[in-house]
Design an enzyme around this catalytic site. Structure first.
Site, PDB file in Angstrom:
ATOM      1  CD  GLN A   1      71.673   7.071   3.234  1.00 11.11           C
ATOM      2  OE1 GLN A   1      72.015   6.808   1.757  1.00 11.11           O
ATOM      3  NE2 GLN A   1      70.290   8.150   3.156  1.00 11.11           N
TER       4      GLN A   1
ATOM      5  N   PRO B   1      74.706   1.189   4.932  1.00 10.10           N
ATOM      6  CG  PRO B   1      73.159   2.578   6.125  1.00 10.10           C
ATOM      7  CD  PRO B   1      75.005   2.356   5.502  1.00 10.10           C
TER       8      PRO B   1
ATOM      9  N   GLY C   1      71.208   0.271  -1.326  1.00  9.89           N
ATOM     10  CA  GLY C   1      71.053   0.466  -2.369  1.00  9.89           C
ATOM     11  C   GLY C   1      71.284   2.090  -1.944  1.00  9.89           C
ATOM     12  CG  MET C   2      71.745   6.668  -1.022  1.00  6.91           C
ATOM     13  SD  MET C   2      70.095   6.888  -0.777  1.00  6.91           S
ATOM     14  CE  MET C   2      69.631   8.541  -1.959  1.00  6.91           C
ATOM     15  CD  GLU C   3      67.068   6.698  -4.244  1.00  8.51           C
ATOM     16  OE1 GLU C   3      67.637   5.872  -3.712  1.00  8.51           O
ATOM     17  OE2 GLU C   3      66.606   7.365  -3.686  1.00  8.51           O
TER      18      GLU C   3
ATOM     19  CG  HIS D   1      65.047  -0.552  -6.015  1.00  9.90           C
ATOM     20  ND1 HIS D   1      63.465  -0.110  -5.987  1.00  9.90           N
ATOM     21  CD2 HIS D   1      65.509   1.412  -5.432  1.00  9.90           C
ATOM     22  CE1 HIS D   1      63.403   1.160  -5.160  1.00  9.90           C
ATOM     23  NE2 HIS D   1      64.605   1.509  -4.425  1.00  9.90           N
ATOM     24  CD  GLU D   2      69.104   1.596  -5.086  1.00  9.44           C
ATOM     25  OE1 GLU D   2      68.758   3.171  -4.555  1.00  9.44           O
ATOM     26  OE2 GLU D   2      68.779   1.521  -4.083  1.00  9.44           O
TER      27      GLU D   2
ATOM     28  CG  HIS E   1      65.505   5.379  -6.709  1.00  8.66           C
ATOM     29  ND1 HIS E   1      64.433   5.905  -6.671  1.00  8.66           N
ATOM     30  CD2 HIS E   1      65.340   4.459  -6.147  1.00  8.66           C
ATOM     31  CE1 HIS E   1      63.886   5.603  -5.512  1.00  8.66           C
ATOM     32  NE2 HIS E   1      64.833   4.488  -5.232  1.00  8.66           N
TER      33      HIS E   1
ATOM     34  CD  GLU F   1      62.796   3.845  -2.672  1.00  8.66           C
ATOM     35  OE1 GLU F   1      62.956   3.514  -3.768  1.00  8.66           O
ATOM     36  OE2 GLU F   1      63.252   5.208  -2.588  1.00  8.66           O
TER      37      GLU F   1
ATOM     38  CG  ASP G   1      66.419   8.340   9.147  1.00  6.67           C
ATOM     39  OD1 ASP G   1      65.692   8.066   8.407  1.00  6.67           O
ATOM     40  OD2 ASP G   1      67.612   8.361   9.973  1.00  6.67           O
TER      41      ASP G   1
ATOM     42  CE1 TYR H   1      62.596   0.678  -1.017  1.00 10.86           C
ATOM     43  CE2 TYR H   1      61.230   1.289   0.936  1.00 10.86           C
ATOM     44  CZ  TYR H   1      62.268   1.663  -0.517  1.00 10.86           C
ATOM     45  OH  TYR H   1      64.205   1.834   0.019  1.00 10.86           O
TER      46      TYR H   1
HETATM   47  N1  BES Z   1      66.832   5.018  -1.366  1.00 14.36           N
HETATM   48  C1  BES Z   1      66.396   4.136  -0.854  1.00 14.36           C
HETATM   49  C2  BES Z   1      67.314   4.198   0.160  1.00 14.36           C
HETATM   50  C3  BES Z   1      67.012   5.028   1.375  1.00 14.36           C
HETATM   51  C4  BES Z   1      65.804   5.387   1.943  1.00 14.36           C
HETATM   52  C5  BES Z   1      67.638   5.198   2.409  1.00 14.36           C
HETATM   53  C6  BES Z   1      65.355   6.157   3.319  1.00 14.36           C
HETATM   54  C7  BES Z   1      67.142   6.117   3.362  1.00 14.36           C
HETATM   55  C8  BES Z   1      66.733   6.238   3.927  1.00 14.36           C
HETATM   56  C9  BES Z   1      66.777   3.047  -2.142  1.00 14.36           C
HETATM   57  O1  BES Z   1      66.781   3.138  -3.070  1.00 14.36           O
HETATM   58  C10 BES Z   1      66.567   1.642  -1.729  1.00 14.36           C
HETATM   59  O2  BES Z   1      65.060   1.517  -1.720  1.00 14.36           O
HETATM   60  N2  BES Z   1      67.162   0.526  -1.118  1.00 14.36           N
HETATM   61  C11 BES Z   1      66.527  -0.487  -0.937  1.00 14.36           C
HETATM   62  C12 BES Z   1      66.949  -1.340  -1.574  1.00 14.36           C
HETATM   63  C13 BES Z   1      66.115  -2.176  -3.290  1.00 14.36           C
HETATM   64  C14 BES Z   1      66.183  -3.401  -4.016  1.00 14.36           C
HETATM   65  C15 BES Z   1      64.313  -2.111  -1.742  1.00 14.36           C
HETATM   66  C16 BES Z   1      67.654  -1.569   0.512  1.00 14.36           C
HETATM   67  O3  BES Z   1      68.556  -0.486   0.993  1.00 14.36           O
HETATM   68  O4  BES Z   1      66.914  -2.789   0.910  1.00 14.36           O
HETATM   69 ZN    ZN Z   2      64.585   2.877  -3.552  1.00 14.23          ZN
END
Ligand code: BES
Ligand code: ZN
Length: 636
Positions: A140, A265, A268-270, A294-295, A298, A317, A389, A397
């Site tokens: 990741q 963690p 989802g991850m795109e 959502h993914e 992306h 986002e 992070d 978002y």
């Molecule tokens: N790209 C993100 C996950 C992410 C963000 C990983 C920042 C590492 C650092 C992914 O697209 C995402 O936004 N996932 C959301 C789900 C969504 C439906 C809002 C999540 O993991 O909650």
């Molecule tokens: Zn996202």
């Protein structure tokens, strides 16, 4: 395209407030163009390391005499430039950002740089675990963890087409289209579309696949495969087609996804061609497929058109949430039509559904603005010296979404904004951009259409650079009001009752709830009960009033439900409810649930108990999640 003088001034002002260089990379990326990257990753489950070789094909744009790449906790074995071995330097590690790999360059415009490396046990990008059916590893990299997997320009401002080669005793997936292979334990992937480092990914384990659409398979370990297939097969192609009509054709050919083990963690991850998903989505009722939407979104916002640095993360986002909500609304309208509603009625129902999600987003935005570091409640961040992070929250978002929603309303609604969506994504596909380029494009599109005055009514400085909430927009509250009025009855009842012998609430009250109204109801009580004297003996009756919630295995319910009970029920660490919740946390690595979960244990039981539970289970969590919970509990 020529812009008016006042617009040019505005863009210049916005530009002056943004960093020219990504402050979270130590690389000298602006001096190079990356023509192609070939990355080989060789997994060893025995030593829990990955051996790698990365081959860069670069153009030296400025005749600079050294190449600087990002690394963190990586062992560099050798560097070859244009066929000759060179002596490289690895700088002392800087906190958060790692060690710069400094490579001397010959005088040549065209460079072939081959680097051999190995990951260490300090690698924050990968986790080796025991899967359900055998050894398993996954990575990741977002936001700046790619540098601990391979030496790279670790900034979303740099993109490259890739060839990936994965070697492992178990099946490998990486961020591209699978290619045929004749060698055992060797997997090839092609990614012809240029992608940034944070989208590089490797997973290896006992993976199987099942179809969920004409251009989509889902991968996971065998025991869960059928459930995963069922969860997504109804929506997948539908989502793809709606997204395509909203933006334009899906260019990546296949959209496959991978359901990971429970320590993953994120929701989802795109990852291009192989979206990663948390297994908490497999709830057996298709209620959480929105994460897939959502993914998928992306694929345009983020993967084709990318934020140039994490300071402009909202471009990834915020746009994705905007598209996700458009998709969800369109599905709602589609279903209403199938149920026999007229076009007009169906459109209205779709909008109500979209607005229900928008209201949830607004609540999250309010909550985050009240509780989070104000520096990071700005739309555009200053990340100099910061760990992305730590800046992460719902802000990019939701504040991003509401910014775009405001634009949608200003320019005359959805239909008007649709033209801009296509224009914007087409203009920047394969590129990275910052916020000032976004605003410039907005004016470039709408000035000739007579909408400059409308855009000029926006207070750009406040929207982009000031902390806290934007102005509250109009939202259709039809679906939310049903929930709120029921929740308010609870509040009234608690305020006015002398005893709680005859409770006038029962599960059947909620029979008409659809979609996420359940979740909103529980969250509403969580919010309202914060400022209310709620007797613990009443709370202790909740599981028998709402037995379905109490028995739910769905994290979206379980997480706020336990917060509600544990924060107000005067439970002890020895109570079964607390034990069950702690057990669930110990196998749930999705940060959306794990982080608030430990906060609930800390605030509802005790810090000692939360720490004791965390210490027992911390090896289970992915390094990113582990370190965030350590920060939340004040352990570091
Ligand atoms: N790209 C993100 C996950 C992410 C963000 C990983 C920042 C590492 C650092 C992914 O697209 C995402 O936004 N996932 C959301 C789900 C969504 C439906 C809002 C999540 O993991 O909650
Ligand atoms: Zn996202």
């Amino acid at each position: 395209m020529s812009l008016s003088t006042s617009t040019k001034k505005l863009i210049q002002k916005i530009n002056e407030r943004s960093h020219d260089l990504d402050p979270t990379t130590q690389s000298n990326y602006k001096n190079f163009k990356v023509n192609h990257t070939e990355l080989t990753l060789d997994v060893s489950f025995n030593s829990k390391t990955i051996d790698g070789l990365v081959k860069y094909d670069l153009t030296n744009l400025t005749n600079i005499d050294e190449l600087i790449l990002d690394t963190r906790a990586l062992t560099i074995k050798s560097v070859i430039v244009n066929g000759s071995k060179v002596s490289f330097k690895l700088s002392n590690p800087v906190p958060i950002y790692g060690s710069a790999l400094i490579i001397p360059l010959p005088t040549a415009t065209s460079l072939k740089v081959d680097i051999e490396f190995q990951t260490t046990d300090k690698c924050t990008a990968i986790q080796f675990i025991q899967g359900d059916t055998g050894p398993y590893v996954f990575s990741q990299c977002q936001a700046i963890h790619a540098r601990s997997l391979f030496p790279c320009f670790d900034t979303p401002g740099v993109k490259s087409p890739y060839k990936f080669i994965g070697k492992s005793p178990t099946k490998v997936t990486m961020s591209g289209r699978p290619q045929p292979s004749n060698e055992p334990n060797t997997y090839y992937f092609d990614q012809p579309i240029p992608i940034p480092s944070y989208l590089v990914s490797i997973t290896s384990g006992n993976l199987f696949k099942a179809p969920i659409g004409p251009r989509s398979d889902v991968y996971c370990e065998k025991p869960n495969l059928k459930n995963c297939q069922w969860e997504f097969e109804k929506d997948m192609e539908n989502y793809l087609q709606i997204a395509e009509s909203l933006v334009f054709e899906y260019e990546w050919k296949r959209f496959d996804s991978l359901v990971l083990p429970s320590s993953f963690p994120y929701g989802g991850m795109e990852i291009p061609n192989m979206t990663q998903l948390t297994p908490t989505l497999i709830s057996g009722d298709r209620t959480q497929t929105k994460v897939m939407a959502h993914e998928l979104a992306h694929s345009w916002s983020g993967n084709l058109v990318t934020n140039t640095s994490w300071e402009h993360f909202w471009l990834n986002e915020g746009w994705t949430v905007y598209l996700e909500r458009r998709i969800v609304g369109a599905i709602g309208a589609q279903e209403a039509k199938l149920a026999g509603k007229s076009d007009e009625e169906a459109e209205q129902i779709g909008e109500q559904i979209r607005h229900f999600d928008i209201i949830g987003g607004w609540n999250a935005l309010v909550e985050t603005c009240e509780t989070f570091n104000p520096d990071f409640t700005k739309l555009v961040w200053n990340l100099k010296g910061q760990d992305p992070d730590d800046a992460f929250s719902r802000i990019p978002y939701e504040k991003g979404f509401f910014f775009l929603f405001q634009l949608e309303n200003k320019v005359g609604g959805k239909k008007e904004f649709d033209h801009f969506i296509k224009y914007y994504f087409e203009k920047y596909r394969y590129q990275s951009l910052n916020t000032s380029s976004f605003v410039e494009t907005l004016y470039e599109f709408y000035e000739p259409r007579g909408k400059k005055d409308v855009l000029d009514t926006i207070n750009w400085d406040k929207e982009l650079f000031v902390s806290g909430l934007p102005e509250k927009p109009y939202m259709d509250t039809t679906l939310a009001d049903q929930v709120y009025s029921y929740g308010n009855k609870w509040v009234e009842y608690i305020k006015t009752s002398q005893n709680f012998d005859n409770i006038p609430f029962k599960e059947e009250d909620l029979d008409s709830y659809q979609g996420e109204q359940d979740m909103l109801f529980i969250e509403y009580l969580v919010e309202k009960f914060k400022n209310l004297d709620v007797p613990p003996e009443l709370i202790k009756k909740f599981p028998s009033i709402y037995p379905t919630y109490a028995a739910s295995k769905n994290g979206e319910i379980l997480s706020p439900w336990n917060e509600l009970l544990i924060m107000h029920g005067d439970y002890q660490s020895t109570d079964q409810l607390v034990k069950d919740f702690s057990n669930w946390l110990s196998v749930t690595g999705r940060m959306k649930y794990a982080r608030p979960g430990y906060k609930v244990l800390k605030n509802g039981i005790s810090l000692e108990f939360a720490v004791e539970q965390f210490n027992k289970h911390k090896e289970f969590y992915h390094p990113i999640c582990r370190s965030m919970i350590e920060k939340d509990l004040g352990l570091v």
